[in-house]
Design a protein around this motif. Structure first.
Motif, mmCIF file in Angstrom:
data_model
loop_
_atom_site.group_PDB
_atom_site.id
_atom_site.type_symbol
_atom_site.label_atom_id
_atom_site.label_comp_id
_atom_site.label_asym_id
_atom_site.label_seq_id
_atom_site.Cartn_x
_atom_site.Cartn_y
_atom_site.Cartn_z
ATOM 1 N N ALA A 16 0.836 -1.206 0.000
ATOM 2 C CA ALA A 16 0.000 0.000 0.000
ATOM 3 C C ALA A 16 0.872 1.258 0.000
ATOM 4 O O ALA A 16 1.939 1.298 0.622
ATOM 5 C CB ALA A 16 -0.913 0.009 1.225
ATOM 6 N N LYS A 17 0.393 2.274 -0.694
ATOM 7 C CA LYS A 17 1.095 3.561 -0.754
ATOM 8 C C LYS A 17 1.298 4.106 0.662
ATOM 9 O O LYS A 17 0.353 4.193 1.433
ATOM 10 C CB LYS A 17 0.275 4.552 -1.579
ATOM 11 N N ASN B 237 -2.526 8.365 3.678
ATOM 12 C CA ASN B 237 -2.132 7.098 3.066
ATOM 13 C C ASN B 237 -3.017 5.966 3.578
ATOM 14 O O ASN B 237 -3.336 5.043 2.826
ATOM 15 C CB ASN B 237 -0.668 6.758 3.356
ATOM 16 N N ASP C 120 -5.916 6.773 0.628
ATOM 17 C CA ASP C 120 -5.268 5.922 -0.380
ATOM 18 C C ASP C 120 -5.584 4.443 -0.181
ATOM 19 O O ASP C 120 -5.892 3.734 -1.140
ATOM 20 C CB ASP C 120 -3.754 6.130 -0.363
ATOM 21 N N PHE C 121 -5.503 3.956 1.054
ATOM 22 C CA PHE C 121 -5.743 2.541 1.303
ATOM 23 C C PHE C 121 -7.221 2.238 1.507
ATOM 24 O O PHE C 121 -7.782 1.366 0.847
ATOM 25 C CB PHE C 121 -4.940 2.050 2.511
ATOM 26 N N ARG C 122 -7.873 2.961 2.403
ATOM 27 C CA ARG C 122 -9.258 2.639 2.753
ATOM 28 C C ARG C 122 -10.221 2.774 1.578
ATOM 29 O O ARG C 122 -11.256 2.127 1.559
ATOM 30 C CB ARG C 122 -9.745 3.524 3.909
ATOM 31 N N GLN C 123 -9.888 3.595 0.601
ATOM 32 C CA GLN C 123 -10.767 3.784 -0.545
ATOM 33 C C GLN C 123 -10.306 3.000 -1.775
ATOM 34 O O GLN C 123 -10.717 3.288 -2.896
ATOM 35 C CB GLN C 123 -10.893 5.281 -0.863
ATOM 36 N N SER C 124 -9.461 1.996 -1.541
ATOM 37 C CA SER C 124 -8.915 1.220 -2.653
ATOM 38 C C SER C 124 -9.447 -0.211 -2.648
ATOM 39 O O SER C 124 -9.990 -0.694 -1.646
ATOM 40 C CB SER C 124 -7.382 1.190 -2.574
ATOM 41 N N GLU C 125 -9.239 -0.890 -3.756
ATOM 42 C CA GLU C 125 -9.588 -2.305 -3.854
ATOM 43 C C GLU C 125 -8.743 -3.138 -2.883
ATOM 44 O O GLU C 125 -9.184 -4.181 -2.406
ATOM 45 C CB GLU C 125 -9.374 -2.792 -5.293
ATOM 46 N N ALA C 126 -7.547 -2.657 -2.562
ATOM 47 C CA ALA C 126 -6.684 -3.373 -1.616
ATOM 48 C C ALA C 126 -7.368 -3.516 -0.252
ATOM 49 O O ALA C 126 -7.207 -4.536 0.419
ATOM 50 C CB ALA C 126 -5.341 -2.663 -1.480
ATOM 51 N N THR D 164 -10.561 -3.865 0.285
ATOM 52 C CA THR D 164 -11.527 -4.952 0.129
ATOM 53 C C THR D 164 -10.819 -6.303 0.195
ATOM 54 O O THR D 164 -11.318 -7.239 0.836
ATOM 55 C CB THR D 164 -12.286 -4.802 -1.206
#
Length: 100
Positions: free
Chosen positions: A33-34, A62, A66-72, A74
Motif C-alpha cells: 500500500a502507498k 495514506n 489511499d488505502f481505505r478507498q482502494s480495492e486493496a 476490500t
C-alpha cells in the motif's frame, strides 16, 4: 510518521488460522500500500483472542484515503474480516519520541 493502532478481537479457537491470515494479508496486501512503512502484530497472553496490529504510515491520508478507498482494502478485509468477533477499534497516533 503516523501509527495506526487496531485492537482486534477474533472468534475463540481461530488463532492458528488467523495468525496465518493476518500474516498473509500484511505480506500480500498491506506491505504494497502507498505510504506503508512497516507493521507489527502482537497477540494477547491473558486474552489470546485479542490482537494489537500496528501499521506505520507516511501520512494519515495514506491510510484513510489511499488505502481505505482502494480495492486493496476490500482484499484485506476479505482475508482477515471473517475472523473478527467485532469490528476492530482503530485509532491513529503521531510520533512524539523514538528510541533507537
Amino acid at each position: 510518521m503516523i501509527l495506526e493502532l487496531a485492537d482486534i478481537r477474533i472468534h475463540p479457537g481461530q488463532n492458528t488460522a488467523f495468525d496465518e491470515a493476518i500474516a498473509r494479508g500484511l505480506r500480500d496486501v498491506i506491505s504494497h500500500a502507498k505510504g506503508c512503512q512497516g507493521y507489527k502484530v502482537n497477540k494477547g497472553i491473558e486474552s489470546p483472542e485479542r490482537y494489537v496490529l500496528q501499521i506505520f504510515w507516511e501520512t494519515l491520508e495514506n491510510h484513510t484515503v489511499d488505502f481505505r478507498q482502494s480495492e486493496a482494502f476490500t482484499q484485506w478485509r476479505g482475508i482477515v474480516g471473517p475472523f473478527f468477533a467485532a469490528p476492530p477499534v482503530v485509532e491513529h497516533f503521531d510520533l512524539v519520541v523514538k528510541s533507537l
